[in-house]
Design a protein around this motif. Structure first.
Motif: not given
Length: 175
Positions: A19-25, A30-31, A51-55, A61-69
């Motif tokens: 119900p509350n997890d955020l996924y990238g790749q 985050g959540g 709201i928690g997001v791993n920047v 797991t992963t982070c926003v910067h890794e997804l940008q790369e």
């Protein structure tokens, strides 16, 4: 999965794991947690949303910067700052809150489920009964009016699935 595209991120897969997890790749990014209360005397309903997001932390797991790369490459990359990411989240949140307050969740449900990992997902419901443990194969069909998972079994019977905090493991297909 739906795609999020803009100049700062390139083309990135983003999704919601109910119900509350955020996924990238396909990794947890985050959540979102909500806590609500009702005060009878003042007839007020209050909700606190976290709201928690791993920047920038690449593990576990992963982070926003890794997804940008991954999306645009590391040459001449300009990483999004925490402040800019927060501003983007709050801008989007305000739009969603306005729509929710004026029209309810039904106005957002199609958009929510378009970003989630569970459309037509096959899961197995494990139940303890008097004769032992039973396993019922099911397919996730959507959400119930109360926000739980709507699933159907092989006979077309509908079920409302609730999390118990321990055994929801969608990646293993178990509920």
């Amino acid at each position: 999965l739906r795609r999020f595209k803009d100049l700062a991120f390139g083309d990135v897969d983003v999704a919601i794991k109910w119900p509350n997890d955020l996924y990238g790749q396909q990794k947890k990014l985050g959540g979102v947690l909500c806590n609500s209360s009702w005060v009878m005397e003042t007839r007020t309903f209050t909700t606190v949303i976290g709201i928690g997001v791993n920047v920038g932390n690449r593990t576990p797991t992963t982070c926003v910067h890794e997804l940008q790369e991954q999306a645009i490459g590391v040459e001449n990359i300009s990483y999004i700052s925490k402040e800019e990411l927060l501003a983007r989240i709050l801008f989007c949140y305000e739009c969603f809150e306005d729509k929710f307050m004026s029209s309810g969740f039904q106005a957002l449900e199609d958009q929510y489920t378009s970003y989630w990992l569970h459309s037509n997902q096959k899961v197995t419901l494990e139940e303890e009964g008097p004769s032992g443990k039973s396993r019922i194969p099911m397919t996730i069909r959507g959400l119930t009016p109360s926000g739980y998972l709507l699933a159907t079994d092989e006979n077309g019977s509908s079920y409302e699935l609730h999390p118990d905090g321990n055994s929801l493991d969608f990646f293993k297909g178990l509920v």
